[in-house]
Design a protein around this motif. Structure first.
Motif, mmCIF file in Angstrom:
data_model
loop_
_atom_site.group_PDB
_atom_site.id
_atom_site.type_symbol
_atom_site.label_atom_id
_atom_site.label_comp_id
_atom_site.label_asym_id
_atom_site.label_seq_id
_atom_site.Cartn_x
_atom_site.Cartn_y
_atom_site.Cartn_z
ATOM 1 N N TYR A 202 0.825 -1.215 0.000
ATOM 2 C CA TYR A 202 0.000 0.000 0.000
ATOM 3 C C TYR A 202 0.861 1.267 0.000
ATOM 4 C CZ TYR A 202 -4.151 -2.857 1.004
ATOM 5 O OH TYR A 202 -5.172 -3.761 0.929
ATOM 6 N N ALA A 205 2.030 1.812 -3.432
ATOM 7 C CA ALA A 205 0.931 2.240 -4.303
ATOM 8 C C ALA A 205 0.611 3.712 -4.066
ATOM 9 C CB ALA A 205 -0.301 1.380 -4.053
ATOM 10 N N SER A 208 3.219 5.866 -5.565
ATOM 11 C CA SER A 208 3.181 5.878 -7.041
ATOM 12 C C SER A 208 2.068 6.777 -7.536
ATOM 13 C CB SER A 208 2.918 4.487 -7.608
ATOM 14 O OG SER A 208 3.804 3.566 -7.110
ATOM 15 N N ASN A 209 0.891 6.640 -6.961
ATOM 16 C CA ASN A 209 -0.237 7.424 -7.430
ATOM 17 C C ASN A 209 -1.355 7.347 -6.387
ATOM 18 O OD1 ASN A 209 -2.592 8.368 -8.666
ATOM 19 N ND2 ASN A 209 -1.875 7.768 -10.684
ATOM 20 N N SER A 211 -4.277 8.725 -6.222
ATOM 21 C CA SER A 211 -5.635 8.509 -6.721
ATOM 22 C C SER A 211 -5.892 7.032 -6.977
ATOM 23 C CB SER A 211 -5.866 9.257 -8.025
ATOM 24 O OG SER A 211 -5.764 10.616 -7.809
ATOM 25 N N VAL A 212 -4.933 6.392 -7.628
ATOM 26 C CA VAL A 212 -5.093 4.966 -7.904
ATOM 27 C C VAL A 212 -5.273 4.223 -6.589
ATOM 28 C CG1 VAL A 212 -3.967 2.907 -8.805
ATOM 29 C CG2 VAL A 212 -3.796 5.049 -10.058
ATOM 30 N N GLN A 214 -6.456 5.317 -3.773
ATOM 31 C CA GLN A 214 -7.774 5.603 -3.204
ATOM 32 C C GLN A 214 -8.857 4.796 -3.911
ATOM 33 O OE1 GLN A 214 -9.297 9.455 -3.916
ATOM 34 N NE2 GLN A 214 -10.893 9.250 -2.365
ATOM 35 N N TYR A 215 -8.785 4.747 -5.228
ATOM 36 C CA TYR A 215 -9.775 4.002 -5.989
ATOM 37 C C TYR A 215 -9.595 2.501 -5.835
ATOM 38 C CZ TYR A 215 -11.919 7.998 -8.279
ATOM 39 O OH TYR A 215 -12.621 9.144 -8.513
ATOM 40 N N SER A 216 -8.442 2.080 -5.287
ATOM 41 C CA SER A 216 -8.207 0.658 -5.090
ATOM 42 C C SER A 216 -8.515 0.244 -3.661
ATOM 43 C CB SER A 216 -6.765 0.318 -5.436
ATOM 44 O OG SER A 216 -6.494 0.645 -6.772
ATOM 45 N N ALA A 217 -9.417 0.963 -3.012
ATOM 46 C CA ALA A 217 -9.899 0.592 -1.688
ATOM 47 C C ALA A 217 -8.818 0.660 -0.623
ATOM 48 C CB ALA A 217 -10.535 -0.801 -1.709
ATOM 49 N N ILE A 218 -7.806 1.501 -0.830
ATOM 50 C CA ILE A 218 -6.771 1.663 0.186
ATOM 51 C C ILE A 218 -7.127 2.874 1.047
ATOM 52 C CG2 ILE A 218 -4.332 2.200 0.566
ATOM 53 C CD1 ILE A 218 -3.790 0.783 -2.128
ATOM 54 N N LYS A 219 -7.044 2.695 2.378
ATOM 55 C CA LYS A 219 -7.319 3.839 3.254
ATOM 56 C C LYS A 219 -6.069 4.705 3.304
ATOM 57 C CE LYS A 219 -11.025 1.566 5.536
ATOM 58 N NZ LYS A 219 -11.358 0.450 6.429
ATOM 59 N N VAL B 329 -14.082 3.080 0.197
ATOM 60 C CA VAL B 329 -14.096 2.170 -0.939
ATOM 61 C C VAL B 329 -13.943 0.740 -0.436
ATOM 62 C CG1 VAL B 329 -13.044 1.668 -3.168
ATOM 63 C CG2 VAL B 329 -12.968 3.974 -2.271
ATOM 64 N N ALA B 330 -13.134 0.586 0.622
ATOM 65 C CA ALA B 330 -12.907 -0.755 1.161
ATOM 66 C C ALA B 330 -14.212 -1.352 1.669
ATOM 67 C CB ALA B 330 -11.865 -0.694 2.274
ATOM 68 N N GLU B 346 -4.833 7.724 -14.552
ATOM 69 C CA GLU B 346 -4.633 8.556 -13.361
ATOM 70 C C GLU B 346 -5.202 7.916 -12.097
ATOM 71 O OE1 GLU B 346 -2.865 11.296 -12.819
ATOM 72 O OE2 GLU B 346 -2.122 10.928 -14.842
ATOM 73 N N LYS B 347 -6.275 7.132 -12.249
ATOM 74 C CA LYS B 347 -6.921 6.587 -11.063
ATOM 75 C C LYS B 347 -7.013 5.067 -11.075
ATOM 76 C CE LYS B 347 -9.678 10.735 -10.556
ATOM 77 N NZ LYS B 347 -10.956 11.358 -10.914
ATOM 78 N N LEU B 350 -1.295 1.589 -11.615
ATOM 79 C CA LEU B 350 0.021 2.137 -11.291
ATOM 80 C C LEU B 350 0.907 1.877 -12.503
ATOM 81 C CD1 LEU B 350 0.293 0.693 -7.692
ATOM 82 C CD2 LEU B 350 -0.307 3.030 -8.338
ATOM 83 N N PHE B 362 -6.363 -4.194 -5.495
ATOM 84 C CA PHE B 362 -7.721 -3.921 -5.032
ATOM 85 C C PHE B 362 -8.201 -4.979 -4.045
ATOM 86 C CE2 PHE B 362 -12.393 -3.655 -5.841
ATOM 87 C CZ PHE B 362 -12.557 -2.375 -5.372
#
Lengths: 334, 505
Positions: A202, A205, A208-209, A211-212, A214-219, B329-330, B346-347, B350, B362
């Motif tokens: 995490y 990740a 690296s980015n 936003s990615v 956040q959208y990947s369910a990472i707090k 999201v989780a 961007e979202k 990686l 994910f």
């Protein structure tokens, strides 16, 4: 086309091995200048001295990998050392000068470290202030606090407690000084955490980015705060083994440690803007920095006063080498 | 317009241009001529070579063979945007403005007017104001770029080009991010420029717009020149046919009917969130629900709010009949609801990392054994995903950023499917990918729905929404204006609801 993957692998290997090669070259130079460089005494001394910066740099690797930066570690170490000494001196009346008092001091150090890291983390994430600004602020605050506690002078540990506490820095265990053991344990834990756990993934990740992530369910906020807490914990551990060395703390304790820690991280190949971290590299980076100073002590060719110059050159060269690599990959993706 | 003269000497022409990147050929002997005072549309599928051709026409790439004629003379265009000095300006899709500087500063960036070594702000301001009033734009030269809308930024780019005496303006999808009203305004500017004799080349995927604004159309397919024709002689359908070069009937998979009494897995009532103004709908098990509407109509906002990516101001969300509100999201993921972003680069992924960390990111908690990541399970997951979604990468260790858009999209789909969702929300499932991969994605969606997963497909491409959905919800200005099903799902109906001409109560 057929040769390109081969060269690429070679480059990456070279990059990973870079810090190790650099350290090896430094050691050979050290040996050639003065064979006493590889004496057991000198090696032990070198490792012990690397331990402080090394332990702090392990924490910094997490912060930087997750895209942050912590400038406050040097001041944090100073203020923790100061408070530890005050607390231990104060505990003498009730608990005597034995192990209990030292343990109280250590516990106090760990709580302070975790707390200070948490403050940095929360201000960065919930407060949405850049880590650079937050830690620049806390750096100033901690530094002035230690000066205030010491009333502009030096805080000294009670002489009897010093006797009890002394072995933590000066004693050896299976031939290695205790600080080196702490360094080894921290390094192994750090490596496992960064490379083998979801938390480490995490961090990478987020760096690296975001936003990615956040959208990947990472707090994201929680993980970033945790990196600062880990950094705080590392600082408190480093302080615990540092205090018995001199038994005192003053406004000049831990000055510029933050820069040495960041330098160790960067020399080790971790990318300053985040997304790629290497604990192994960080440890080599810390060793490289200490070795340069050590070699200069051993030789008259270059003045010891030029220690900073040599370290600075090494940092710039290391980053320059990295830049070549990353610039190349970046260009390719665009 | 002195027609005959313009035809004899085009301002800018490509003559038998071929281009290869490494050993990969992208353009095969393409010719195209651009005349003063015309709007010339360049159309083709993704990967047809439009961008490459535009970059060659503006000097950013050098052709491998063939040459560029400027005013009828063979000419080697200078690289790195220096063709601007020759009056040939490329406006990139990602606009090229300094966000924190003002309009005036941007227009004169790099060629500021100086008087005795000091910037002559007054003169520059007056000149920019002149241009702005000329094209009827109600912004001031002192406005900061970051405060402007995308359409206004686009106009600033155009002003910048005009101020450099552009004779040829090349634009990459200028209308992609514009609303309908903004597009109209934009076209009005284009017509003015045209009247002044500026040649305009533009790329667009919106074929009805191409028909409306352009004089001539050049079609590229797989790097080959297919045709250059008068726009007046072409219908949007004919253009599509030429772009694709085959019948598209089998593009979409057959749709299995949903059980009439399938339970409602998701019900949303009167949802309020930033950009969402009272949205209600339901989703059945195994159903594909399309979400259509214009860009900015709030489709993404609805689902980002549901999945915990945006704050919710009010309304009720029921999952399996139970009122729920996901804080993160989780939490949504753990309840089996996943959102696949439209912003792949961007979202979504990686780009600097390999496929494996991207795939498992994910659903990472599923790969943890004894506090550490089970690398063997990760490798197996990658093998499975590669097989299931037909991800084609040169080798599994390639950086994701070096993969093609289509493979990235498949990887992204595999990534969210890794946690076995019950409700899958896909935002723009086929943005920027070629037609072959599109077809595969549509079949994946149908197969996923057939397994009993409920799917929401948000898309700006109407044929796509129509082709894959059981029902289609149409949004406008943060509200659902209609939910269509059966024979009512057609472009005409959707457009009417999207434009606000029709609305269900």
């Amino acid at each position: 086309m057929t040769t390109s993957p081969k060269t690429r692998n070679f480059r990456i290997d070279f990059k990973t091995a870079g810090p190790a090669i650099a350290l090896l070259i430094l050691c050979v130079i050290g040996f050639l200048l003065n064979p006493a460089f590889i004496s057991e005494g000198n090696i032990t001394n070198l490792l012990t001295r690397s331990a402080f910066i090394g332990i702090i740099a392990v924490g910094a690797t997490f912060v930087i990998t997750a895209g942050g930066i912590d400038l406050s570690v040097g001041s944090m170490a100073a203020v923790i050392a100061g408070v530890m000494i005050i607390v231990m001196n104060g505990a003498v009346d009730t608990f005597g000068t034995g192990v209990t008092t030292v343990l109280i001091g250590c516990g106090c150090s760990i709580i302070l470290g975790l707390g200070a890291g948490w403050v940095n983390g929360v201000l960065t994430t919930k407060g949405k202030i850049e880590a650079f600004i937050v830690t620049l602020g806390t750096m100033g605050i901690y530094r002035s606090l230690v000066t205030y506690f010491a009333d502009g002078g030096t805080l000294s540990l009670n002489y009897d407690i010093r006797g009890t506490y002394r072995p933590v820095y000066y004693d050896s265990f299976f031939g290695l000084p205790i600080p080196v053991w702490v360094f080894i344990v921290v390094a192994i834990c750090g490596w496992l955490l960064l490379n083998r756990t979801a938390f480490g993934r995490y961090c990478t990740a987020i760096g690296s980015n975001e936003s990615v992530a956040q959208y990947s369910a990472i707090k994201v906020d929680r993980i970033k705060t945790l990196t600062f807490v880990i950094q705080g914990l590392c600082v408190s551990l480093a302080t615990i083994i540092y205090v018995p060395r001199l038994g005192s703390a003053s406004s000049s304790t831990g000055v510029l440690w933050e820069l040495e820690a960041i330098a160790a991280v960067i020399i080790g190949g971790t990318v300053l803007k985040g997304g790629y971290g290497r604990i192994g590299g960080t440890i080599l980076g810390a060793l490289i920095l200490t070795t340069i100073g050590n070699i200069l002590n051993f030789t008259d060719m270059i003045s010891n006063y030029l220690n900073g110059t040599m370290q600075g050159l090494i940092i710039i060269v290391a980053v320059w080498l990295q830049r070549g690599e990353w610039g190349r990959t970046k260009h390719k993706t665009e | 317009m002195p027609d005959g003269q313009a035809i004899t000497t085009p301002v800018l022409a490509a003559d038998g241009i071929s281009k290869s990147f490494g050993s990969v050929p992208v353009l095969f002997s393409v010719s195209m001529d651009i005349r003063a005072g015309e709007v010339h549309a360049l159309i083709g599928e993704n990967g047809a070579g439009k961008s490459t051709l535009m970059k060659i026409l503006s000097g950013f790439h050098q052709p491998t063979s063939g040459h560029i004629l400027l005013d009828g003379q063979k000419f080697e265009l200078p690289p790195n945007g220096e063709t601007e000095k020759l009056g040939v300006v490329l406006i990139h899709q990602e606009l090229n403005l300094a966000e924190q500087m003002t309009v005036e500063e941007n227009v004169f960036l790099g060629r500021e007017i100086r008087r005795r070594g000091v910037l002559d702000r007054k003169a520059m301001r007056e000149i920019v104001q002149g241009y702005l009033s000329d094209i009827g734009l109600s912004i001031s030269p002192g406005d900061r770029i970051s405060d402007l809308s995308i359409a206004e930024k686009q106009m600033v780019e155009i002003v910048k080009a005009i101020s450099r005496d552009a004779r040829v303006l090349i634009m990459d999808e200028p209308t992609a991010a514009l609303t309908e009203a903004e597009t109209e305004l934009f076209f009005a500017q284009i017509r003015q420029l045209k009247a002044k004799g500026v040649a305009i080349v533009f790329v667009s995927h919106k074929l009805s717009e191409v028909k409306e604004i352009s004089d001539r159309v050049t079609v590229l397919r797989d790097g080959q020149w297919i045709a250059t024709q008068k726009a007046a002689d072409l219908t949007p359908d004919a253009m599509a046919q030429m772009m694709v070069g085959r019948e598209l009937a089998d593009l979409y998979p057959p749709i299995n009917e949903v059980d009439v009494d399938a339970e409602r897995v998701l019900e949303v009532q009167n949802l309020l969130a930033p950009g969402v103004e009272g949205v209600s709908f339901y989703l059945k098990k195994g159903e594909v629900l399309g979400f259509s509407g214009l860009i900015g109509s709030g489709r993404t906002a609805v689902f980002e709010a549901i999945c915990g990516l945006r704050p919710i101001d009010g309304g009720e969300i029921r999952v399996d009949g139970v009122p729920t509100r996901f804080k993160s999201v989780a939490a949504a993921r753990d309840a089996g609801i996943v959102y696949l972003t439209k912003d792949r680069k961007e979202k979504g992924l990686l780009l600097g990392q390999k496929m494996t960390p991207n795939l498992t990111l994910f659903a990472l908690p599923r790969f943890v054994r004894n506090f550490s990541i089970d690398r063997k399970a990760e490798t197996e997951a990658l093998d499975r995903a590669i097989r299931r979604f037909d991800i084609r990468a040169r080798d599994p260790n390639v950086d994701v950023g070096d993969m093609s858009g289509g493979n990235q999209q498949k990887l992204l789909l595999a990534k969210v499917m890794e946690c076995d969702p019950r409700i899958l929300i896909i935002d723009e499932p086929t943005r920027g990918i070629d037609v072959g991969t599109k077809q595969q994605i549509y079949h994946f969606i149908a197969a996923i729905a057939a397994e009993g997963v409920s799917v929401v497909v948000i898309s700006s491409e109407m044929p796509e929404v129509i082709g894959v959905s059981h029902r289609v919800a149409v949004m406008r200005e943060g509200q659902i204006t209609g939910i269509l099903s059966g024979d009512h799902i057609n472009e005409n109906e959707i457009v009417r609801y999207a434009a606000g001409l029709k609305r269900e109560d």
